[in-house]
Write an enzyme that holds these catalytic residues in place. Structure first.
Site, PDB file in Angstrom:
ATOM      1  N   ARG A  55       1.016  24.475  -5.089  1.00  0.00           N
ATOM      2  CA  ARG A  55       1.563  23.116  -5.118  1.00  0.00           C
ATOM      3  C   ARG A  55       2.887  23.027  -4.366  1.00  0.00           C
ATOM      4  O   ARG A  55       3.254  21.968  -3.849  1.00  0.00           O
ATOM      5  CB  ARG A  55       1.745  22.662  -6.566  1.00  0.00           C
ATOM      6  CG  ARG A  55       2.132  21.196  -6.728  1.00  0.00           C
ATOM      7  CD  ARG A  55       2.228  20.809  -8.187  1.00  0.00           C
ATOM      8  NE  ARG A  55       3.263  21.532  -8.888  1.00  0.00           N
ATOM      9  CZ  ARG A  55       3.061  22.332  -9.929  1.00  0.00           C
ATOM     10  NH1 ARG A  55       1.841  22.507 -10.403  1.00  0.00           N
ATOM     11  NH2 ARG A  55       4.059  22.961 -10.501  1.00  0.00           N
ATOM     12  N   TYR A 108       7.079  -3.003   2.851  1.00  0.00           N
ATOM     13  CA  TYR A 108       5.638  -2.833   2.673  1.00  0.00           C
ATOM     14  C   TYR A 108       5.214  -3.381   1.310  1.00  0.00           C
ATOM     15  O   TYR A 108       5.865  -3.102   0.292  1.00  0.00           O
ATOM     16  CB  TYR A 108       5.349  -1.347   2.806  1.00  0.00           C
ATOM     17  CG  TYR A 108       3.949  -0.860   2.625  1.00  0.00           C
ATOM     18  CD1 TYR A 108       2.871  -1.472   3.248  1.00  0.00           C
ATOM     19  CD2 TYR A 108       3.712   0.275   1.845  1.00  0.00           C
ATOM     20  CE1 TYR A 108       1.588  -0.967   3.091  1.00  0.00           C
ATOM     21  CE2 TYR A 108       2.442   0.789   1.687  1.00  0.00           C
ATOM     22  CZ  TYR A 108       1.367   0.158   2.313  1.00  0.00           C
ATOM     23  OH  TYR A 108       0.101   0.653   2.151  1.00  0.00           O
ATOM     24  N   ASP A 178      12.078   3.126   5.409  1.00  0.00           N
ATOM     25  CA  ASP A 178      10.710   3.353   5.861  1.00  0.00           C
ATOM     26  C   ASP A 178      10.740   3.244   7.383  1.00  0.00           C
ATOM     27  O   ASP A 178      10.844   2.161   7.942  1.00  0.00           O
ATOM     28  CB  ASP A 178       9.768   2.314   5.247  1.00  0.00           C
ATOM     29  CG  ASP A 178       8.302   2.598   5.565  1.00  0.00           C
ATOM     30  OD1 ASP A 178       8.026   3.229   6.593  1.00  0.00           O
ATOM     31  OD2 ASP A 178       7.428   2.160   4.782  1.00  0.00           O
ATOM     32  N   LYS A 203      -0.156   7.548  10.031  1.00  0.00           N
ATOM     33  CA  LYS A 203      -0.237   6.636  11.166  1.00  0.00           C
ATOM     34  C   LYS A 203       0.090   7.354  12.480  1.00  0.00           C
ATOM     35  O   LYS A 203      -0.649   8.231  12.892  1.00  0.00           O
ATOM     36  CB  LYS A 203       0.636   5.420  10.876  1.00  0.00           C
ATOM     37  CG  LYS A 203       0.117   4.661   9.630  1.00  0.00           C
ATOM     38  CD  LYS A 203       0.926   3.452   9.291  1.00  0.00           C
ATOM     39  CE  LYS A 203       0.245   2.597   8.225  1.00  0.00           C
ATOM     40  NZ  LYS A 203       0.135   3.265   6.913  1.00  0.00           N
TER      41      LYS A 203
END
Length: 383
Positions: A55, A108, A178, A203
């Site tokens: 992890r 967003y 962001d 993206k």
């Protein structure tokens, strides 16, 4: 070293041992140690930066994080499972009863939903401010974070990043941004004063529409609270996604240049179309945010938004369904062109009134731009 050269050579340290051009993909749930001393040392190492447990990351994760931090011109990077998980982790790490978080109003949609539905009910005071606002009077003694997105997610509004950072830092408040739209190549977030720069690597950074990944860059001190939160909450990234993102980095510069060139062709064509009221794209000189864009960005690969003349729901449906090269989807940043009604996240399933402005977000892919203009022209015939 020029960023275009960095993109090719960063994140390839483990490739040498494998006698390969690309680093190997390392998957594991369990990290094993040769000695008890090595095991104890691993527990003292900074989590997410060195082998400890699956992890906490593998060499593949660490390669990507080091590469991204170097590209961003900062010390550290933390990878998460998707862009939204990076956003929520940053917000949650700075939230809590009695704390106050300021956010730009154009963030967003899911960012706003998380604040309204998860943070506010548990005691965090959440406040949104307009993109042109002076935030200095809004900062309180218990403000713990200023969170911005530039340009605004759907309306493409610009804000003065330097002014926001100056006002926040004067009160000792960190600023998170962001930065997905600009990427580190077109938007040097940390040079402008941003403390935590977030990217949906899903993206542009990946560029192939086949993974989900979030990345947050910043100094070790700026990421300390986030690192602790991710460790406690199990927020992490899969090595497969990190390996694919490393692959995507190699072509990021050339892809962004092509996206930008084509987006400008399509945007300028749309600006002259009679069915289009406005093109909301700060890279255009006609855009009200153009001056801020020029002072803060070195490029604009998209996406951008257009406002159509009022039309019926039926005509709008024919326009969307009439596109053949633009697929209907909510993402962007991949090689394919996309279209999406640019409506707030919580209203996407509802029909707009016939006299309402119709905002449409376009992502211009790697197709020939004239073909894309022809596709739009054919679909707009019924508007």
């Amino acid at each position: 070293m020029h960023p275009h050269t960095q993109l090719i050579h960063l994140g390839r340290e483990t490739a040498t041992a494998a006698h390969a051009v690309s680093p190997p993909l390392v998957r594991t749930s369990t990290t094993v140690f040769a000695t008890y001393g090595a095991y104890k040392q691993a527990q003292r190492n900074q989590v997410f930066d060195a082998p400890r447990y699956g992890r906490s990351g593998t060499s593949t994760t660490f390669e990507l994080q080091r590469a991204m931090a170097a590209l961003a011109g900062t010390e550290s990077c933390i990878a998460t499972s998707c862009g939204l998980s990076a956003i929520t982790a940053v917000l949650a790490a700075h939230a809590g009863p009695g704390r106050h978080i300021l956010l730009s109003s154009g963030v967003y949609g899911p960012t706003r939903v998380f604040c309204d539905k998860e943070l506010a009910p548990t005691g965090t005071q959440v406040e949104f401010f307009p993109h042109g606002a002076d935030i200095a009077p809004l900062i309180r003694d218990h403000t713990s974070l200023v969170f911005i997105e530039t340009p605004a997610s759907l309306t493409m509004e610009m804000l003065d990043v330097r002014a926001v950072c100056a006002a926040a830092h004067a009160r000792g408040v960190p600023v998170a941004c962001d930065s997905t739209w600009g990427t580190p190549l077109f938007f040097d977030a940390h040079r402008l004063g941003i403390d935590l720069s977030l990217h949906a690597a899903t993206k542009f950074i990946n560029g192939h529409s086949d993974l989900m990944l979030g990345l947050v860059t910043g100094s070790a001190d700026a990421l300390a609270a986030l690192r602790a939160h991710c460790d406690r909450s199990g927020t992490h990234a899969a090595p497969d996604a990190c390996w694919l993102a490393l692959r995507g980095l190699r072509t990021l510069a050339v892809r962004l240049e092509r996206h930008q060139a084509s987006a400008l062709v399509v945007a300028n064509w749309l600006a002259r179309h009679p069915a289009v009221r406005r093109v909301l794209f700060p890279a255009l000189s006609s855009d009200p945010g153009h001056a801020l864009w020029r002072s803060q960005f070195t490029g604009a690969a998209g996406p951008f938004t257009i406002e159509l003349a009022p039309c019926t729901e039926e005509a709008f449906t024919r326009f969307i369904d009439g596109l053949s090269l633009f697929s209907l989807g909510t993402s962007w940043g991949g090689f394919e062109s996309l279209v999406m009604p640019a409506v707030p996240h919580h209203l996407r399933a509802l029909a707009a009134p016939a006299d309402a402005p119709r905002l449409v977000r376009l992502h211009v892919g790697l197709e020939d731009p004239q073909d894309l203009c022809n596709d739009l022209a054919a679909a707009m015939g019924g508007l």
